[in-house]
Design an enzyme around this catalytic site. Structure first.
Site, PDB file in Angstrom:
ATOM      1  N   LYS A  22       0.496   5.226   8.705  1.00 14.24           N
ATOM      2  CA  LYS A  22       0.968   5.119   7.073  1.00 14.24           C
ATOM      3  C   LYS A  22       0.150   5.326   6.178  1.00 14.24           C
ATOM      4  O   LYS A  22       0.156   6.118   5.312  1.00 14.24           O
ATOM      5  CB  LYS A  22       2.013   4.024   7.141  1.00 14.24           C
ATOM      6  CG  LYS A  22       2.846   4.016   6.003  1.00 14.24           C
ATOM      7  CD  LYS A  22       2.268   3.278   4.721  1.00 14.24           C
ATOM      8  CE  LYS A  22       2.369   1.743   4.624  1.00 14.24           C
ATOM      9  NZ  LYS A  22       1.835   1.050   3.585  1.00 14.24           N
ATOM     10  N   LYS A  75      -7.443   1.509  -3.060  1.00 11.24           N
ATOM     11  CA  LYS A  75      -7.247   1.033  -1.567  1.00 11.24           C
ATOM     12  C   LYS A  75      -7.402   2.449  -0.537  1.00 11.24           C
ATOM     13  O   LYS A  75      -7.857   2.316   0.513  1.00 11.24           O
ATOM     14  CB  LYS A  75      -5.566   0.663  -1.465  1.00 11.24           C
ATOM     15  CG  LYS A  75      -5.263   0.285  -0.176  1.00 11.24           C
ATOM     16  CD  LYS A  75      -6.129  -0.872   0.681  1.00 11.24           C
ATOM     17  CE  LYS A  75      -5.193  -1.338   1.896  1.00 11.24           C
ATOM     18  NZ  LYS A  75      -4.151  -1.888   1.840  1.00 11.24           N
ATOM     19  N   THR A 131       0.830  -1.124  -0.025  1.00 14.82           N
ATOM     20  CA  THR A 131       0.043  -0.059   0.079  1.00 14.82           C
ATOM     21  C   THR A 131       0.945   1.204   0.054  1.00 14.82           C
ATOM     22  O   THR A 131       1.532   1.666   1.019  1.00 14.82           O
ATOM     23  CB  THR A 131      -0.791   0.023   1.257  1.00 14.82           C
ATOM     24  OG1 THR A 131      -1.915  -1.067   1.110  1.00 14.82           O
ATOM     25  CG2 THR A 131      -1.761   1.498   1.311  1.00 14.82           C
TER      26      THR A 131
END
Length: 293
Positions: free
Chosen positions: A245, A177, A102
């Site tokens: 993150k 995502k 990701t």
């Protein structure tokens, strides 16, 4: 689960963390592919080959040299640049790189362009479903990049993906995502507030979940996290550090495209508070701890 086996292919898997270790295992066992793995900590690669067979390599380039498809699952933008960038130096023309990390859409597009210049294909293919989804081979995979490359890679991704969907050009997988993480962040905060409210009101929280989980409030997070939240159990799952993150990537993209994300920004700060309480490696459902301390 339907049989996902295809003709045996020579593949590489770079990065054997919580997600990558079982994903590479499914390629070997469920798919019957010839897998060469690389991990920065060699002991993890040794553990993988001891369990699943295959081979390990000392560098990404060595692992990727003879592969028809190269998969990676690493940390952040710079990790993808380093690992995929090195692997690409050794790949044969036409090889596909599928990145399950990701990261930002910017780095996905950057790596797709680098791959194109080298006669390769790059797919940004982040996943959702967590450790359990990886171990059980039922991840959701959202993919950006060349459609023909996706068609070639999709049968292999199906070894660990229950849903593998092409979302558009380079970067579209990572953008999808980001939507996923925006929705999860808001759901978890709402769930934490609801469970904390139930406790303050003197209700049996588990009974509350059993009732409202059959109605419009039902969600994956409620089904899988509400009862552990009520029990104060958070030492598992998707870590707060990882979510922060991801939310940093989301908020950076929002600054670029002008999207307004007030709830996401607020929940990100709540996660910062959880980190300040020492909850860096707790599951994302540990938002509950802010409300019950």
């Amino acid at each position: 689960m339907a049989d996902t086996a295809t003709d045996s292919r020579s593949v590489a898997f770079l990065g054997l963390g919580t997600m990558g270790f079982p994903m590479a295992g499914h390629l070997a066992v469920r798919g019957g592919h010839r897998v060469t793995v690389f991990n920065r900590t060699a002991a993890k690669a040794d553990a993988w080959t001891a369990r699943f067979g295959g081979a390990s390599a000392a560098t990404p380039a060595e692992a990727a040299r003879e592969a028809e498809l190269v998969f990676l699952c690493v940390g952040g933008d710079d990790d993808v640049r380093a690992v995929a960038g090195e692997a690409m130096t050794a790949m044969k023309p036409g090889t596909i790189v599928a990145d399950h990390s990701t990261v930002s859409a910017t780095v996905a597009r950057e790596m797709a362009e680098l791959a194109r210049e080298r006669g390769l294909f790059f797919l940004d293919a982040p996943v959702s479903g967590g450790q359990a989804g990886a171990e059980n081979g039922v991840l959701t995979v959202m993919v950006g990049g060349d459609a023909d490359a996706f068609a070639r890679a999709q049968p292999l991704m199906a070894c660990y993906g229950r849903s593998v969907t092409h979302m558009g050009p380079a970067g579209a997988g990572q953008l999808t995502k980001m939507v996923n993480q925006i929705c999860i962040a808001g759901l978890l905060q709402g769930l934490a507030e609801g469970m904390a409210f139930a406790q303050k009101a003197g209700l049996d929280g588990h009974k509350v979940v059993d009732v409202i989980g059959k109605g419009a409030a039902q969600s994956w997070q409620m089904d899988n996290r509400a009862k552990t939240m009520l029990d104060g159990k958070f030492d598992f799952g998707f870590a707060v550090d990882w979510m922060r993150k991801d939310l940093g990537i989301v908020l950076g993209e929002a600054r670029n495209n002008g999207a307004s994300l007030p709830v996401t920004a607020l929940v990100d700060q709540f996660y910062a508070e959880v980190q300040g309480m020492g909850g860096n490696r707790l599951d994302t459902s540990s938002l509950m701890t802010r409300l019950t301390r």
